[in-house]
Design an enzyme around this catalytic site. Structure first.
Site, PDB file in Angstrom:
ATOM      1  N   CYS A 100       4.787   1.237  -4.394  1.00  0.00           N
ATOM      2  CA  CYS A 100       3.587   1.875  -4.915  1.00  0.00           C
ATOM      3  C   CYS A 100       3.284   1.366  -6.323  1.00  0.00           C
ATOM      4  O   CYS A 100       2.129   1.124  -6.675  1.00  0.00           O
ATOM      5  CB  CYS A 100       3.812   3.378  -4.915  1.00  0.00           C
ATOM      6  N   CYS A 200       5.530   8.965  -3.155  1.00  0.00           N
ATOM      7  CA  CYS A 200       4.649   8.653  -4.269  1.00  0.00           C
ATOM      8  C   CYS A 200       3.210   8.952  -3.855  1.00  0.00           C
ATOM      9  O   CYS A 200       2.699   8.333  -2.937  1.00  0.00           O
ATOM     10  CB  CYS A 200       4.852   7.163  -4.555  1.00  0.00           C
TER      11      CYS A 200
END
Length: 395
Positions: A100, A200
């Site tokens: 991410c 995330c």
């Protein structure tokens, strides 16, 4: 005034990051990334993105900075979620947080920020950036955060020099309690907000539910391999080269049902990961069972009793060239080079002494001590003192 765009996540860390930058005289803009739409897989009210974006907006209002939301859910699905499903299907265990940062925050998001005229992008990560200036050229360092308990440099282990050049980490010199104290002093709504858990940006996700969206349940057996199994008694051969030795130390043991006994059933080997203890639902053993390997082709989970089961322990691992990454490109090893480092194979792990060995096909990492549950698909990161030099995907 230099313009900084802060990734405001609706948490206390990014809120205080934005405040500190404003205090330092930057022109600060808050940007909230919306990366997920599907609420059906989040655990009810445990930080759905709506609450977070609302908190981020209130923080921006309080600090008197412009605020907007960007929808990156398409890129997130493509680069993170699809990748995760793909890795689990292959029997590997990905780390979505590392990806991410590399793919979303410091790539897609960073490009949007630079298009908005930003000089820098800032996040609420507990890490620091160093700059070495030599002969008119600047080299950027990724340094651990001052708060040992919260250091998040590992999650940024895939960043490049280009990405670090444009990154700022305003809270890297602070500890978590100090960050909360600042937030309380200036009356931020996020001051006492719990740290977000789960994937995330998706919020607190039930991973099996999430995986089941795409990976269909498939009943298989759980096999227990005894510690005394002959495979663990293999005599260590004479090695002609260091590389032969490392290949032996990092080898994968191929298990089969005949080596143990069936002790239970599961819903799909691709939902399990090496070192996992929860979710096996097998009782009656002296010590708890841990997953020592999964075979996604045959749909079998191999387990062993206790944390010190030999199936969990290994001294070396390998990273292939195409999954090898140096933040400090100037320190990248040439073939036959070695380097003494400290390394970790997961986020919370204390750093362990290790040696890097560069070979034609990639990089071996040999640890001084046995490591538990070295897992394919996870990231290994190596440091010298406080600086993270590089990382790679364990193959």
């Amino acid at each position: 005034m230099k313009r900084v765009i802060v990734g405001l996540s609706g948490g206390v860390d990014s809120s205080v990051a934005a405040y500190l930058l404003k205090e330092q005289g930057y022109e600060v803009i808050g940007l909230f990334m919306k990366n997920w739409h599907d609420d059906s897989v989040t655990i009810s009210n445990e930080c759905p993105w709506l609450d977070d974006s609302n908190d981020a907006m209130l923080v921006a209002e309080k600090l008197g900075i412009p605020f907007q939301t960007v929808d990156l859910s398409e890129q997130y699905k493509e680069r993170i979620v699809d990748y995760m499903f793909n890795e689990y299907e292959k029997g590997r265990t990905p780390n979505p947080d590392v990806l991410c940062n590399r793919e979303i925050k410091f790539d897609v998001f960073m490009k949007i920020a630079l298009d908005l005229g930003a000089d820098y992008v800032a996040t609420g990560h507990y890490c620091r950036k160093g700059i070495i200036s030599e002969g008119g050229k600047e080299t950027y360092q990724l340094l651990a955060g001052v708060d040992n308990n919260k250091d998040q440099s590992y999650f940024l282990c895939q960043l490049s020099q280009e990405q670090l050049a444009k990154a700022l980490f305003p809270i890297g010199e602070l500890t978590k309690p100090e960050v909360r104290e600042i937030a309380n002093e200036i009356g931020l709504v996020t001051a006492d907000k719990k740290d977000s858990q789960g994937l995330c940006f998706i919020g607190k996700v039930k991973l099996p539910d999430f995986l089941q969206q795409q990976l269909k349940p498939k009943e298989g057996v759980i096999v227990e391999i005894p510690k005394e199994q002959d495979i663990y008694k293999e005599a260590v051969p004479e090695f002609e080269t260091e590389e032969d030795k490392l290949r032996f130390l990092s080898r994968k043991i191929n298990y089969n049902i005949e080596q143990g006994k069936v002790v239970g059933k599961h819903d799909g080997a691709h939902y399990f990961t090496k070192g996992q203890r929860k979710g096996l639902a097998v009782g009656g053993t002296v010590e708890p069972l841990f997953v020592i390997d999964t075979d996604v082709n045959e749909n079998i989970i191999y387990t062993g009793q206790g944390k010190s089961h030999p199936g969990l322990l290994k001294k070396a691992l390998f990273v292939s060239n195409d999954e090898l990454h140096w933040i400090r490109e100037d320190l990248a090893l040439k073939v036959d080079d070695t380097l003494q480092v400290a390394a970790r194979i997961r986020y919370r792990q204390p750093l362990e002494k290790a040696t890097l060995y560069k070979v034609d096909s990639g990089l071996y990492i040999e640890f001084e001590n046995y490591q538990s549950a070295i897992t394919e698909g996870q990231f290994v990161a190596w440091y010298i003192n406080e600086e993270l030099l590089g990382s790679g995907v364990i193959s």
